[in-house]
Design a protein around this motif. Structure first.
Motif, PDB file in Angstrom:
ATOM      1  N   SER A   1      -8.281  -4.825 -10.569  1.00 62.40           N
ATOM      2  CA  SER A   1      -7.537  -3.791 -11.302  1.00 62.40           C
ATOM      3  C   SER A   1      -7.791  -2.380 -10.792  1.00 62.40           C
ATOM      4  O   SER A   1      -7.378  -1.419 -11.438  1.00 62.40           O
ATOM      5  CB  SER A   1      -7.901  -3.863 -12.794  1.00 62.40           C
ATOM      6  N   ASP A   2      -8.432  -2.238  -9.647  1.00 65.86           N
ATOM      7  CA  ASP A   2      -8.765  -0.909  -9.112  1.00 65.86           C
ATOM      8  C   ASP A   2      -7.573  -0.324  -8.364  1.00 65.86           C
ATOM      9  O   ASP A   2      -7.468  -0.429  -7.146  1.00 65.86           O
ATOM     10  CB  ASP A   2      -9.978  -1.011  -8.191  1.00 65.86           C
ATOM     11  N   ILE A   3      -6.677   0.317  -9.104  1.00 67.74           N
ATOM     12  CA  ILE A   3      -5.479   0.884  -8.472  1.00 67.74           C
ATOM     13  C   ILE A   3      -5.715   2.298  -7.952  1.00 67.74           C
ATOM     14  O   ILE A   3      -4.815   2.891  -7.352  1.00 67.74           O
ATOM     15  CB  ILE A   3      -4.264   0.866  -9.422  1.00 67.74           C
ATOM     16  N   VAL A   4      -6.920   2.843  -8.164  1.00 63.23           N
ATOM     17  CA  VAL A   4      -7.231   4.171  -7.641  1.00 63.23           C
ATOM     18  C   VAL A   4      -7.786   4.082  -6.227  1.00 63.23           C
ATOM     19  O   VAL A   4      -7.378   4.829  -5.335  1.00 63.23           O
ATOM     20  CB  VAL A   4      -8.215   4.919  -8.562  1.00 63.23           C
ATOM     21  N   LEU A   5      -8.704   3.137  -5.957  1.00 62.57           N
ATOM     22  CA  LEU A   5      -9.325   3.045  -4.642  1.00 62.57           C
ATOM     23  C   LEU A   5      -8.927   1.787  -3.859  1.00 62.57           C
ATOM     24  O   LEU A   5      -9.080   1.757  -2.644  1.00 62.57           O
ATOM     25  CB  LEU A   5     -10.857   3.095  -4.780  1.00 62.57           C
ATOM     26  N   ARG A   6      -8.427   0.772  -4.556  1.00 67.26           N
ATOM     27  CA  ARG A   6      -7.952  -0.438  -3.855  1.00 67.26           C
ATOM     28  C   ARG A   6      -6.519  -0.758  -4.264  1.00 67.26           C
ATOM     29  O   ARG A   6      -6.165  -1.902  -4.534  1.00 67.26           O
ATOM     30  CB  ARG A   6      -8.879  -1.626  -4.130  1.00 67.26           C
ATOM     31  N   PHE A   7      -5.701   0.272  -4.295  1.00 72.13           N
ATOM     32  CA  PHE A   7      -4.296   0.100  -4.691  1.00 72.13           C
ATOM     33  C   PHE A   7      -3.566  -0.885  -3.781  1.00 72.13           C
ATOM     34  O   PHE A   7      -2.660  -1.582  -4.202  1.00 72.13           O
ATOM     35  CB  PHE A   7      -3.574   1.451  -4.708  1.00 72.13           C
ATOM     36  N   HIS A   8      -3.976  -0.940  -2.506  1.00 69.54           N
ATOM     37  CA  HIS A   8      -3.326  -1.849  -1.555  1.00 69.54           C
ATOM     38  C   HIS A   8      -3.567  -3.311  -1.921  1.00 69.54           C
ATOM     39  O   HIS A   8      -2.755  -4.170  -1.604  1.00 69.54           O
ATOM     40  CB  HIS A   8      -3.840  -1.581  -0.142  1.00 69.54           C
ATOM     41  N   ASP A   9      -4.687  -3.584  -2.567  1.00 70.03           N
ATOM     42  CA  ASP A   9      -5.030  -4.949  -2.949  1.00 70.03           C
ATOM     43  C   ASP A   9      -4.289  -5.388  -4.202  1.00 70.03           C
ATOM     44  O   ASP A   9      -4.141  -6.587  -4.445  1.00 70.03           O
ATOM     45  CB  ASP A   9      -6.537  -5.040  -3.209  1.00 70.03           C
ATOM     46  N   CYS A  10      -3.847  -4.424  -4.992  1.00 69.80           N
ATOM     47  CA  CYS A  10      -3.189  -4.720  -6.265  1.00 69.80           C
ATOM     48  C   CYS A  10      -1.671  -4.606  -6.176  1.00 69.80           C
ATOM     49  O   CYS A  10      -0.974  -4.882  -7.164  1.00 69.80           O
ATOM     50  CB  CYS A  10      -3.704  -3.773  -7.347  1.00 69.80           C
ATOM     51  N   CYS A  11      -1.168  -4.183  -5.023  1.00 65.83           N
ATOM     52  CA  CYS A  11       0.267  -3.894  -4.880  1.00 65.83           C
ATOM     53  C   CYS A  11       0.992  -5.073  -4.240  1.00 65.83           C
ATOM     54  O   CYS A  11       0.921  -5.279  -3.021  1.00 65.83           O
ATOM     55  CB  CYS A  11       0.453  -2.632  -4.040  1.00 65.83           C
ATOM     56  N   GLN A  12       1.694  -5.838  -5.052  1.00 67.74           N
ATOM     57  CA  GLN A  12       2.367  -7.041  -4.543  1.00 67.74           C
ATOM     58  C   GLN A  12       3.507  -6.697  -3.586  1.00 67.74           C
ATOM     59  O   GLN A  12       3.748  -7.410  -2.603  1.00 67.74           O
ATOM     60  CB  GLN A  12       2.898  -7.878  -5.715  1.00 67.74           C
ATOM     61  N   SER A  13       4.206  -5.615  -3.853  1.00 69.91           N
ATOM     62  CA  SER A  13       5.302  -5.215  -2.962  1.00 69.91           C
ATOM     63  C   SER A  13       4.777  -4.886  -1.572  1.00 69.91           C
ATOM     64  O   SER A  13       5.385  -5.253  -0.558  1.00 69.91           O
ATOM     65  CB  SER A  13       6.036  -3.998  -3.529  1.00 69.91           C
ATOM     66  N   TYR A  14       3.617  -4.212  -1.521  1.00 71.56           N
ATOM     67  CA  TYR A  14       3.036  -3.869  -0.220  1.00 71.56           C
ATOM     68  C   TYR A  14       2.588  -5.115   0.524  1.00 71.56           C
ATOM     69  O   TYR A  14       2.790  -5.233   1.739  1.00 71.56           O
ATOM     70  CB  TYR A  14       1.857  -2.915  -0.399  1.00 71.56           C
ATOM     71  N   LYS A  15       1.983  -6.056  -0.179  1.00 65.38           N
ATOM     72  CA  LYS A  15       1.556  -7.291   0.472  1.00 65.38           C
ATOM     73  C   LYS A  15       2.745  -8.016   1.091  1.00 65.38           C
ATOM     74  O   LYS A  15       2.668  -8.527   2.217  1.00 65.38           O
ATOM     75  CB  LYS A  15       0.843  -8.197  -0.529  1.00 65.38           C
ATOM     76  N   ALA A  16       3.854  -8.056   0.356  1.00 65.35           N
ATOM     77  CA  ALA A  16       5.050  -8.719   0.874  1.00 65.35           C
ATOM     78  C   ALA A  16       5.630  -7.942   2.055  1.00 65.35           C
ATOM     79  O   ALA A  16       6.054  -8.545   3.059  1.00 65.35           O
ATOM     80  CB  ALA A  16       6.090  -8.845  -0.237  1.00 65.35           C
ATOM     81  N   PHE A  17       5.649  -6.620   1.956  1.00 64.47           N
ATOM     82  CA  PHE A  17       6.174  -5.793   3.038  1.00 64.47           C
ATOM     83  C   PHE A  17       5.354  -5.984   4.309  1.00 64.47           C
ATOM     84  O   PHE A  17       5.884  -6.189   5.394  1.00 64.47           O
ATOM     85  CB  PHE A  17       6.156  -4.315   2.629  1.00 64.47           C
ATOM     86  N   ARG A  18       4.036  -5.912   4.161  1.00 62.67           N
ATOM     87  CA  ARG A  18       3.178  -6.032   5.338  1.00 62.67           C
ATOM     88  C   ARG A  18       3.339  -7.396   6.006  1.00 62.67           C
ATOM     89  O   ARG A  18       3.431  -7.490   7.239  1.00 62.67           O
ATOM     90  CB  ARG A  18       1.721  -5.807   4.934  1.00 62.67           C
ATOM     91  N   LYS A  19       3.394  -8.442   5.193  1.00 57.59           N
ATOM     92  CA  LYS A  19       3.561  -9.789   5.749  1.00 57.59           C
ATOM     93  C   LYS A  19       4.877  -9.905   6.507  1.00 57.59           C
ATOM     94  O   LYS A  19       4.950 -10.540   7.564  1.00 57.59           O
ATOM     95  CB  LYS A  19       3.503 -10.816   4.617  1.00 57.59           C
ATOM     96  N   SER A  20       5.911  -9.241   5.994  1.00 59.04           N
ATOM     97  CA  SER A  20       7.225  -9.319   6.649  1.00 59.04           C
ATOM     98  C   SER A  20       7.276  -8.530   7.953  1.00 59.04           C
ATOM     99  O   SER A  20       8.073  -8.839   8.842  1.00 59.04           O
ATOM    100  CB  SER A  20       8.310  -8.807   5.695  1.00 59.04           C
TER     101      SER A  20
END
Length: 501
Positions: free
Chosen positions: A209-228
């Protein structure tokens, strides 16, 4: 007689030019240091010494005093991760097979570097990885000392966790970095042991739940974008990697694969950064190849974690909001005359390159002013130009080990001017803010309205939970452009390694 001797010397010096012979080593090659070209694997001391255009001189008016400091820092130098340790062990096994094949086919072994025959990974047998190493501890410890010495007025009060807040992610190398920094910052300010250390608090949020310092780990849209996007990035690098593989096969007589070359480049970076060894894996590549391998790493960093797509940095709005709010609270404390010890004077955060990079993008670092305007309009940027052209975006500068951004809030008694200003330091140097007309000393109102506000209008949950997203800034749209940049492959090189930060 002397004149004739001088003429002969001049003729000897000019003879290679007349005959069209290129010297084996140029002055540039002699001065080349691979440790200046290790992208995000660069040691902090090296990165600080690399000159770059965005850094500017900055004089703080005498009428200004610092009232608050924000720090966002990457962890210090770390060991390879378990995944990379396994990759290096696989490389050692395959190099052994290649050398044995050469012997069985009775090939000359003279071209094979001595170190390569029988090479074993320095991390062979390690069951863990990714931890902060001694050099990383030293980087953060001395950073803490320098910050305290640079801003004595800010750190003159008795320690309290509400006055000097230290936050980190739950990843051990980040929390260890926070501890090392705190030991330096509060050095000789306690009563513990001969070093007069003192205890201090380091807090963190759950990874989930650390959206301040690990926002990349909690962001599903970013994970999908990066994988694509990763296949497109690999496709950009593949032709260059193919050619450099052929060059190494021809030069050393071993049947290297693309994976071998990719792993050898990774090994070069690890040896040069962690072990200070530059005459083994790094010696396989020419200076021009090293520069291009570095550029390939920087391209990947730009596309997947930098300005290549607005989602890469917009997902960092919770961190930007936290920084702005801390400065607003400091201004309120100053204006309302809060008693010393009752309000925060520094908020220090220790995380990862995936934290530092988006934050740098959010405040517009490493851009020209025209590019900043493009970012504000959500327009895509040109990709970093290939060597020998200069570029602002270099991983060794934007996010080396222990890389950091400091935002110092100043209260100023100036006539006909703003009362509060923000100075931005990147790796402890003043850096130009394109959003503030190239100054590193920016009126807080301008910083808030022109730099922060256009990003803060976005909501993290809206950005990161929209799984059906087609970003118009997508770096894949630049595929044809970058492919056209692929230069004469005879002098090219690239790394297929995913950059681990």
């Amino acid at each position: 007689m002397l004149k004739e001797a001088m003429n002969i010397i001049i003729l000897l010096l000019l003879l290679p030019v007349f005959l069209g012979i290129t010297p084996l080593f140029s002055n540039a090659d002699e001065a080349f240091d691979v440790r200046n070209h290790l992208a995000t694997v660069s040691r902090y001391a090296v990165a600080k010494d690399i000159s770059a255009k965005p850094f500017v001189s900055s004089e703080i008016p005498d009428q200004c005093t610092p009232v608050h400091l924000n720090l966002v820092a990457r962890h210090g130098t770390r060991a390879p991760t378990k995944k990379k340790i396994r990759e290096l062990e696989a490389l050692a096994a395959h190099l052994e097979v290649l050398v044995q094949d050469a012997k069985e086919h009775k090939q000359s072994l003279e071209k094979i570097p001595t170190w390569l025959a029988g090479w074993k990974s320095p991390w062979k047998g390690k069951l863990t990885g990714g931890e902060l190493v001694t050099e990383g501890e030293d980087e953060l410890y001395h950073l803490g000392i320098r910050v305290g010495e640079r801003f004595p007025d800010l750190f003159s009060e008795e320690y309290h966790p509400d006055v000097y807040s230290i936050k980190t992610t739950q990843v051990p190398r980040a929390s260890a970095s926070a501890v090392a920094f705190g030991m330096g910052l509060f050095n000789e300010r306690g009563k513990l042991g001969p070093g007069r250390h003192r205890a201090f608090a380091v807090t963190s949020e759950s990874r989930a739940s650390d959206i301040v310092l690990r926002f990349h780990d909690c962001c599903q849209s970013y994970k999908a974008f990066r994988k694509s996007q990763e296949p497109s990035v690999n496709k950009l690098k593949e032709p260059v990697l193919n050619e450099i593989t052929r060059e190494l096969v021809k030069q050393y007589g071993l049947n290297f694969t693309k994976q071998d070359v990719s792993s050898l480049w990774f090994l070069c970076k690890q040896e040069a950064s962690l072990l200070n060894i530059t005459n083994q894996a790094c010696s396989l590549f020419s200076p021009s190849e090293v520069s291009l391998l570095e550029w390939a790493d920087d391209l990947e960093l730009f596309i997947l974690k930098g300005y290549g797509d607005s989602l890469n940095y917009r997902m960092g709005v919770p961190l930007l909001q936290d920084v702005v709010q801390s400065m607003e609270q400091a201004i309120k404390a100053k204006e309302e005359g809060y008693a010393p010890g009752t309000y925060e004077k520094a908020r220090m955060r220790f995380a990862h390159a995936e934290t530092l990079l988006p934050f740098s993008c959010l405040i517009g670092l490493f851009l020209e002013e025209s590019e900043f305007e493009q970012i504000q309009r959500e327009q895509s940027l040109e990709l970093p130009p290939k060597p020998p052209k200069n570029r602002n975006w270099r991983g060794s500068i934007v996010a080396p080990f222990a890389g950091n951004n400091m935002l110092i809030l100043y209260s100023c008694q100036l006539d006909n001017s703003s009362k509060y200003f923000v100075q931005v330091l990147h790796n402890e140097r003043p850096i130009a803010l394109p959003g503030c007309h190239g100054s590193s000393f920016c009126p807080f109102d301008v910083f808030k309205e022109r730099i922060a506000a256009p990003h803060l209008k976005h909501d993290y949950n809206m950005l990161c939970n929209a799984m059906e997203q087609t970003p118009k800034n997508s770096a894949s749209s630049k595929l044809s452009q970058i492919l056209s940049w692929l230069f004469s492959l005879r002098n090219a090189g690239s790394s297929a390694n995913k950059v681990e930060l």
